[in-house]
Design a protein around this motif. Structure first.
Motif: not given
Length: 98
Positions: A11-14, A17-24
């Motif tokens: 969950l922490a890894m997801f 990934v979300y905050f550093f790759m998907i959201a931007p």
């Protein structure tokens, strides 16, 4: 209780990934869409391939624009216009004309 502990690193890894790759990436796509929708006749633009010009016509039907260059007019898709380079071009010319 042990089951939750074993899923915590995943969950922490997801989340990372979300905050550093998907959201931007989603934020950038939203900014580009806004930029394309705000284009107007007479704007100075640079295409992603490096062509400089001024918008002569906008066509909402097929999402294209005609760019007038020193050597003529060329029709481009609006997505071919570089947001970063066009904004930089317009801010540079605004500061040099003052």
């Amino acid at each position: 209780m042990e089951g939750i502990g074993s899923f915590l690193p995943i969950l922490a890894m997801f989340a990372v990934v979300y905050f550093f790759m998907i959201a931007p990436q989603m934020k950038r796509a939203k900014q580009e869409k806004k930029f394309v929708n705000e284009l107007k006749k007479g704007d100075k633009v640079i295409t992603k391939s490096g062509m400089h010009g001024r918008i002569a016509e906008l066509n909402d039907k097929d999402s294209s624009c005609v760019i007038e260059t020193m050597s003529g007019k060329i029709k481009f898709d609006r997505s071919a216009i570089s947001m970063e380079m066009s904004k930089k071009l317009n801010t540079d010319t605004a500061t040099t004309t003052k």
